[in-house]
Motif scaffolding. Structure first.
Motif, short mmCIF file in Angstrom:
data_model
loop_
_atom_site.label_atom_id
_atom_site.label_comp_id
_atom_site.label_asym_id
_atom_site.label_seq_id
_atom_site.Cartn_x
_atom_site.Cartn_y
_atom_site.Cartn_z
N UNK A 186 99.89 136.23 44.60
CA UNK A 186 100.30 135.91 43.31
C UNK A 186 101.89 135.35 43.43
N UNK A 187 102.67 135.76 44.28
CA UNK A 187 104.06 135.36 44.63
C UNK A 187 103.94 133.86 45.14
N UNK A 188 103.32 133.60 46.02
CA UNK A 188 103.38 132.50 46.90
C UNK A 188 102.65 131.37 46.49
N UNK A 189 101.11 131.52 45.69
CA UNK A 189 100.43 130.54 45.42
C UNK A 189 100.59 129.56 44.14
N UNK A 190 101.65 130.21 43.43
CA UNK A 190 101.94 129.71 41.85
C UNK A 190 103.35 129.53 41.96
N UNK A 211 106.39 150.22 42.77
CA UNK A 211 105.44 149.74 43.85
C UNK A 211 104.88 148.42 43.40
N UNK A 212 104.93 147.79 42.32
CA UNK A 212 104.50 146.23 42.32
C UNK A 212 105.93 145.55 42.14
N UNK A 213 106.99 146.05 41.57
CA UNK A 213 108.07 145.00 41.62
C UNK A 213 108.65 144.97 43.07
N UNK A 214 108.71 145.92 43.75
CA UNK A 214 109.19 145.68 45.08
C UNK A 214 108.30 144.77 46.02
N UNK A 215 107.10 144.49 45.90
CA UNK A 215 106.23 143.76 46.42
C UNK A 215 106.50 142.40 46.16
N UNK A 216 106.48 142.39 44.66
CA UNK A 216 106.73 140.74 44.08
C UNK A 216 108.14 140.24 44.38
N UNK A 220 109.11 137.66 52.13
CA UNK A 220 108.62 137.52 53.33
C UNK A 220 107.34 138.03 53.84
N UNK A 221 106.64 138.56 52.90
CA UNK A 221 105.11 138.86 52.73
C UNK A 221 104.32 137.53 52.61
N UNK A 222 103.54 137.17 53.56
CA UNK A 222 102.73 135.86 53.41
C UNK A 222 101.31 136.32 53.02
N UNK A 223 100.42 135.81 52.06
CA UNK A 223 99.13 136.24 51.87
C UNK A 223 98.17 135.99 52.71
N UNK A 224 97.30 136.69 52.99
CA UNK A 224 96.15 136.44 54.05
C UNK A 224 95.09 135.91 53.38
#
Length: 287
Positions: A186-190, A211-216, A220-224
């Motif tokens: 969600x963060x990287x594709x759009x 739990x959601x906000x910190x991930x969003x 640094x985290x790339x989608x697999x």
């Protein structure tokens, strides 16, 4: 009816939560059994002055991060988090994130895409739009995910299910990894300014909290795109599935296909499909 329902909601909850419920000592000179403003402000990561403005109705447009922090601090249930978010939107005069100029979000699959799904039966496969709405799927996908509760909503959404449905924690033993992957997509594709992504992120920041906000917020985290996923299925038992993602860039959609990673999973999927064992073969890895 009060014209400060948001402030009333926050004040009522603050006064109803005891210090012990949030891990604070009660103290000998407490005038009320609830939390002091300073205590809630500290737990939520906001200033006392700002919390006072919210409760008094002098600020009616808190960010999703602030609401998520307050909801976490007050240990609000999902239904109360949804209500908190609705009161905020109403106090602010509507939802500023939805703009008429934005391109429409796809919530239907083209006939040719549906034909591809028909060809994939009984393999579990699903068509998702860019915010994770389930817009089409094979019968095999329904047999796999229906018992997990993923398709219960009128408009099923993978992220909303993962972060707000308690059954998701039982369904995915590696929940943290699944959450990392879905939020990274969600963060990287759009583009970040996409109003539909912003609206979903706003909603989940309130309903799911940190739990959601910190991930969003984690760049640094790339989608697999490929990998394996473990599912604890209530009917078929533990399943290890490989997933492949096929992009449909013209539609802003993707097809995710799930394949058995081992013979035990292949046999379990065959049983779910009511077919003879071994009909759906496990994928063999090279090397």
């Amino acid at each position: 009816m009060s014209d400060n329902e948001l402030g009333t909601f926050l004040r009522t909850w603050r006064e109803s939560v005891t210090p012990a419920e949030v891990g604070l000592p009660a103290g000998p000179r407490r005038r009320t059994p609830g939390l002091r403003r300073a205590e809630l402000a500290t737990l939520a990561g906001v200033s006392v002055e700002y919390l006072t403005r919210l409760e008094q109705g002098r600020d009616r447009n808190p960010s999703a991060q602030v609401l998520g922090g307050l909801a976490d601090a007050l240990n609000l249930s999902l239904s109360d988090r949804v209500l908190l978010r609705r009161l905020t939107k109403e106090a602010d005069g509507g939802d500023p994130l939805v703009c008429a100029a934005a391109p429409p979000l796809s919530r239907a699959a083209r006939p040719s895409v549906r034909a591809v799904l028909d060809r994939l039966e009984p393999t579990p496969a699903v068509v998702l739009n860019w915010i994770g709405d389930v817009i089409a799927h094979t019968d095999g996908y329904a047999r796999l995910t229906g018992p997990l509760g993923l398709l219960d909503a009128e408009q099923p959404n993978l992220l909303r299910y993962l972060f707000t449905d308690e059954r998701a924690r039982d369904a995915y033993p590696d929940w943290d990894r699944v959450a990392d992957d879905l939020v990274a997509q969600l963060r990287h594709d759009v583009p970040l300014r996409d109003p539909y992504v912003a609206e979903l992120a706003d909603e989940l920041t309130v309903t799911a909290g940190a739990e959601f906000a910190d991930r969003f917020a984690d760049l640094a985290t790339a989608p697999r795109r490929v990998g394996s996923r473990l599912i604890e299925h209530p009917e078929a038992g533990p399943l290890r599935l490989l997933h492949e993602t096929l992009a449909l860039p013209e539609d802003g959609q993707r097809i995710v296909v799930h394949l058995p990673a081992d013979d035990a999973t292949a046999a379990a999927l065959d049983r779910l499909d009511g077919r003879r064992p071994g009909a759906l073969r496990a994928v063999r890895r090279a090397g």
